[in-house]
Scaffold this motif. Structure first.
Motif, PDB file in Angstrom:
ATOM      1  N   ARG A  51     -21.257  11.234   1.556  1.00 48.26           N
ATOM      2  CA  ARG A  51     -21.372  12.567   1.244  1.00 48.26           C
ATOM      3  C   ARG A  51     -22.856  13.070   1.572  1.00 48.26           C
ATOM      4  O   ARG A  51     -23.297  14.142   2.207  1.00 48.26           O
ATOM      5  N   PHE A  52     -23.942  12.137   1.248  1.00 50.49           N
ATOM      6  CA  PHE A  52     -25.254  12.444   1.517  1.00 50.49           C
ATOM      7  C   PHE A  52     -25.550  12.728   2.968  1.00 50.49           C
ATOM      8  O   PHE A  52     -26.263  13.445   3.602  1.00 50.49           O
ATOM      9  N   LEU A  53     -25.091  11.466   3.607  1.00 50.53           N
ATOM     10  CA  LEU A  53     -25.352  11.594   5.236  1.00 50.53           C
ATOM     11  C   LEU A  53     -24.674  13.036   5.612  1.00 50.53           C
ATOM     12  O   LEU A  53     -25.367  13.715   6.625  1.00 50.53           O
ATOM     13  N   LEU A  54     -23.436  13.221   5.196  1.00 48.90           N
ATOM     14  CA  LEU A  54     -22.806  14.445   5.810  1.00 48.90           C
ATOM     15  C   LEU A  54     -23.722  15.619   5.351  1.00 48.90           C
ATOM     16  O   LEU A  54     -23.997  16.596   6.199  1.00 48.90           O
ATOM     17  N   LEU A  55     -24.385  15.680   4.207  1.00 52.34           N
ATOM     18  CA  LEU A  55     -24.991  16.985   3.960  1.00 52.34           C
ATOM     19  C   LEU A  55     -26.512  16.724   4.557  1.00 52.34           C
ATOM     20  O   LEU A  55     -26.746  17.929   4.916  1.00 52.34           O
ATOM     21  N   CYS A  56     -27.201  15.625   5.042  1.00 58.31           N
ATOM     22  CA  CYS A  56     -28.282  15.624   5.774  1.00 58.31           C
ATOM     23  C   CYS A  56     -28.130  16.314   6.998  1.00 58.31           C
ATOM     24  O   CYS A  56     -28.655  16.958   7.687  1.00 58.31           O
ATOM     25  N   MET A  57     -26.844  15.728   7.463  1.00 63.36           N
ATOM     26  CA  MET A  57     -26.627  16.387   8.930  1.00 63.36           C
ATOM     27  C   MET A  57     -26.328  17.899   8.996  1.00 63.36           C
ATOM     28  O   MET A  57     -26.756  18.569   9.936  1.00 63.36           O
ATOM     29  N   LEU A  58     -25.443  18.287   7.998  1.00 62.26           N
ATOM     30  CA  LEU A  58     -25.467  19.724   7.626  1.00 62.26           C
ATOM     31  C   LEU A  58     -26.738  20.520   7.815  1.00 62.26           C
ATOM     32  O   LEU A  58     -26.891  21.765   8.526  1.00 62.26           O
ATOM     33  N   TYR A  59     -27.664  19.932   6.972  1.00 62.29           N
ATOM     34  CA  TYR A  59     -28.668  20.780   6.819  1.00 62.29           C
ATOM     35  C   TYR A  59     -29.673  20.597   8.070  1.00 62.29           C
ATOM     36  O   TYR A  59     -30.666  21.490   8.259  1.00 62.29           O
ATOM     37  N   ALA A  60     -29.758  19.637   8.806  1.00 60.87           N
ATOM     38  CA  ALA A  60     -30.300  19.221   9.804  1.00 60.87           C
ATOM     39  C   ALA A  60     -29.717  20.298  11.009  1.00 60.87           C
ATOM     40  O   ALA A  60     -30.650  20.730  11.868  1.00 60.87           O
ATOM     41  N   LEU A  61     -28.495  20.500  11.083  1.00 54.71           N
ATOM     42  CA  LEU A  61     -27.686  21.451  12.335  1.00 54.71           C
ATOM     43  C   LEU A  61     -28.008  22.871  11.856  1.00 54.71           C
ATOM     44  O   LEU A  61     -28.136  23.680  12.716  1.00 54.71           O
ATOM     45  N   SER A  62     -28.067  23.165  10.476  1.00 57.61           N
ATOM     46  CA  SER A  62     -28.090  24.580   9.922  1.00 57.61           C
ATOM     47  C   SER A  62     -29.257  25.378  10.601  1.00 57.61           C
ATOM     48  O   SER A  62     -28.908  26.601  11.095  1.00 57.61           O
ATOM     49  N   PRO A  63     -30.504  24.995  10.583  1.00 55.11           N
ATOM     50  CA  PRO A  63     -31.423  25.889  11.291  1.00 55.11           C
ATOM     51  C   PRO A  63     -31.377  26.342  12.428  1.00 55.11           C
ATOM     52  O   PRO A  63     -32.148  27.253  12.907  1.00 55.11           O
ATOM     53  N   TRP A  64     -30.687  25.707  13.421  1.00 54.65           N
ATOM     54  CA  TRP A  64     -30.543  26.008  14.772  1.00 54.65           C
ATOM     55  C   TRP A  64     -29.885  27.232  14.822  1.00 54.65           C
ATOM     56  O   TRP A  64     -30.238  28.126  15.791  1.00 54.65           O
ATOM     57  N   ALA A  65     -28.918  27.699  13.989  1.00 57.72           N
ATOM     58  CA  ALA A  65     -28.194  28.960  13.756  1.00 57.72           C
ATOM     59  C   ALA A  65     -28.993  29.822  12.807  1.00 57.72           C
ATOM     60  O   ALA A  65     -29.048  31.141  13.172  1.00 57.72           O
ATOM     61  N   THR A  66     -29.049  29.273  11.519  1.00 60.61           N
ATOM     62  CA  THR A  66     -29.477  30.129  10.637  1.00 60.61           C
ATOM     63  C   THR A  66     -31.032  30.805  10.554  1.00 60.61           C
ATOM     64  O   THR A  66     -31.097  31.906  10.391  1.00 60.61           O
ATOM     65  N   ILE A  67     -31.752  29.882  11.168  1.00 63.12           N
ATOM     66  CA  ILE A  67     -33.355  30.308  11.416  1.00 63.12           C
ATOM     67  C   ILE A  67     -33.460  30.606  12.670  1.00 63.12           C
ATOM     68  O   ILE A  67     -34.342  31.639  12.936  1.00 63.12           O
ATOM     69  N   GLY A  68     -33.048  29.889  13.507  1.00 60.36           N
ATOM     70  CA  GLY A  68     -33.313  30.225  14.988  1.00 60.36           C
ATOM     71  C   GLY A  68     -33.185  31.436  15.464  1.00 60.36           C
ATOM     72  O   GLY A  68     -34.004  32.151  16.313  1.00 60.36           O
ATOM     73  N   PHE A  69     -31.980  31.981  15.181  1.00 57.02           N
ATOM     74  CA  PHE A  69     -31.674  33.223  15.824  1.00 57.02           C
ATOM     75  C   PHE A  69     -32.284  34.363  15.151  1.00 57.02           C
ATOM     76  O   PHE A  69     -32.918  35.161  15.935  1.00 57.02           O
ATOM     77  N   LEU A  70     -32.829  34.354  13.728  1.00 54.94           N
ATOM     78  CA  LEU A  70     -33.592  35.338  13.368  1.00 54.94           C
ATOM     79  C   LEU A  70     -34.970  35.530  13.837  1.00 54.94           C
ATOM     80  O   LEU A  70     -35.552  36.177  14.262  1.00 54.94           O
ATOM     81  N   LEU A  71     -35.507  34.102  13.930  1.00 52.47           N
ATOM     82  CA  LEU A  71     -36.948  34.303  14.494  1.00 52.47           C
ATOM     83  C   LEU A  71     -37.132  34.529  15.868  1.00 52.47           C
ATOM     84  O   LEU A  71     -37.890  35.029  16.536  1.00 52.47           O
ATOM     85  N   MET A  72     -36.011  34.298  16.632  1.00 57.14           N
ATOM     86  CA  MET A  72     -36.025  34.549  18.396  1.00 57.14           C
ATOM     87  C   MET A  72     -35.233  35.784  18.693  1.00 57.14           C
ATOM     88  O   MET A  72     -35.249  35.934  19.902  1.00 57.14           O
ATOM     89  N   SER A  73     -34.630  36.502  17.915  1.00 56.04           N
ATOM     90  CA  SER A  73     -33.933  37.565  18.290  1.00 56.04           C
ATOM     91  C   SER A  73     -34.797  38.702  18.995  1.00 56.04           C
ATOM     92  O   SER A  73     -34.471  39.136  20.156  1.00 56.04           O
ATOM     93  N   GLY A  74     -35.933  38.897  18.455  1.00 51.21           N
ATOM     94  CA  GLY A  74     -36.904  39.785  19.188  1.00 51.21           C
ATOM     95  C   GLY A  74     -37.316  39.070  20.550  1.00 51.21           C
ATOM     96  O   GLY A  74     -37.500  39.800  21.730  1.00 51.21           O
ATOM     97  N   ALA A  75     -37.677  37.995  20.700  1.00 51.02           N
ATOM     98  CA  ALA A  75     -37.962  37.329  22.018  1.00 51.02           C
ATOM     99  C   ALA A  75     -36.740  37.633  23.044  1.00 51.02           C
ATOM    100  O   ALA A  75     -37.106  37.580  24.167  1.00 51.02           O
ATOM    101  N   VAL A  76     -35.637  37.295  22.709  1.00 53.48           N
ATOM    102  CA  VAL A  76     -34.469  37.424  23.337  1.00 53.48           C
ATOM    103  C   VAL A  76     -34.541  38.778  23.964  1.00 53.48           C
ATOM    104  O   VAL A  76     -33.986  38.885  25.009  1.00 53.48           O
ATOM    105  N   MET A  77     -34.554  39.725  23.094  1.00 57.25           N
ATOM    106  CA  MET A  77     -34.722  41.131  23.583  1.00 57.25           C
ATOM    107  C   MET A  77     -35.793  41.627  24.678  1.00 57.25           C
ATOM    108  O   MET A  77     -35.614  42.240  25.394  1.00 57.25           O
ATOM    109  N   LEU A  78     -36.929  40.858  24.538  1.00 58.72           N
ATOM    110  CA  LEU A  78     -37.864  40.937  25.594  1.00 58.72           C
ATOM    111  C   LEU A  78     -37.404  40.175  26.575  1.00 58.72           C
ATOM    112  O   LEU A  78     -37.459  40.846  27.861  1.00 58.72           O
ATOM    113  N   LYS A  79     -36.780  39.126  26.647  1.00 64.24           N
ATOM    114  CA  LYS A  79     -36.257  38.251  27.710  1.00 64.24           C
ATOM    115  C   LYS A  79     -35.207  39.201  28.496  1.00 64.24           C
ATOM    116  O   LYS A  79     -35.097  39.054  29.941  1.00 64.24           O
ATOM    117  N   LYS A  80     -34.492  39.988  27.847  1.00 64.65           N
ATOM    118  CA  LYS A  80     -33.396  41.120  28.239  1.00 64.65           C
ATOM    119  C   LYS A  80     -34.197  42.383  28.696  1.00 64.65           C
ATOM    120  O   LYS A  80     -33.604  43.141  29.028  1.00 64.65           O
TER     121      LYS A  80
END
Length: 178
Positions: free
Chosen positions: A1-30
C-alpha cells in the motif's frame, strides 16, 4: 500500500501541478498575447477553488477509488482537449474544468492515502509519499518547459495523460478499497 501511495504521489504532480504552472506558457505557445495568457491562467485558477469547495460537501459520500479514476480520466481527456483547442474561451473553459478535476483528484488522493495506510504508520508513510510528490514536482515545470519548447503542447499533454492514466490503472488494478 505504501509503494502504491508513493507511485500515486509521484505521478500526481504531472497533472495537478504541471498544468496549472504551464497553462500560461501553453497559451503563449499557441500564439496568444502575454496579457491574454496571464488572464487565461488567472481564470483557470478558479477551477481548484471551486473543486475544493464542492468536494467538501460530498467527499464523505463518494467512493474514493471511483473518484480517483473518474477524475484521472477526465484530466487526461481535458488535457488533450486543451492541447487541441485554439480559441480563447474554449481554452479557458477546458482549463477551468481541468483544474477543477485536479483539485478533486488531489483532495480525494489525500483522503484515500489516509484510509489505506494503517493508523500506526499513517503519519510517517503519508508524509513520506507526499514528500516524494513534492520532490517530483521540482522537475515537472523543467520537463514540461523543454517538451513545450521543443515539441509543443501535444507532447506536454501526452505526458500528463500518460502519468494520470497510469495512476488510474494503478488504482484500479492494485488499489485497495478506501
Amino acid at each position: 500500500r505504501f509503494l502504491l501511495l508513493c507511485m500515486l504521489y509521484a505521478l500526481s504532480p504531472w497533472a495537478t501541478i504541471g498544468f496549472l504552472l504551464m497553462s500560461g506558457a501553453v497559451m503563449l505557445k499557441k500564439h496568444f498575447s502575454v496579457s491574454d495568457s496571464v488572464v487565461a491562467a488567472g481564470l483557470i485558477m478558479f477551477g481548484p477553488a471551486i473543486g475544493n469547495l464542492l468536494m467538501a460537501f460530498v467527499i464523505d459520500r463518494v467512493d474514493r477509488k471511483a473518484s480517483l479514476v473518474a477524475t484521472a480520466i477526465a484530466m487526461a481527456l481535458l488535457g488533450l482537449s486543451f492541447a487541441a483547442a485554439s480559441a480563447f474561451l474554449p481554452l479557458v473553459a477546458i482549463g477551468v474544468a481541468f483544474a477543477f478535476c485536479s483539485a478533486i483528484y488531489a483532495t480525494v488522493l489525500g483522503v484515500y492515502a489516509a484510509e489505506i495506510i494503517p493508523t500506526a504508520l499513517r503519519s510517517s508513510r503519508t508524509a513520506l509519499a507526499w514528500g516524494i510528490g513534492r520532490f517530483v514536482s521540482i522537475f515537472v515545470p523543467l520537463v514540461f518547459f523543454a517538451l513545450l519548447h521543443r515539441f509543443g503542447p501535444w507532447a506536454m499533454f501526452g505526458l500528463i495523460a500518460a502519468a494520470i492514466g497510469l495512476s488510474a490503472v494503478l488504482v484500479v488494478t492494485i488499489g485497495p478499497q478506501g
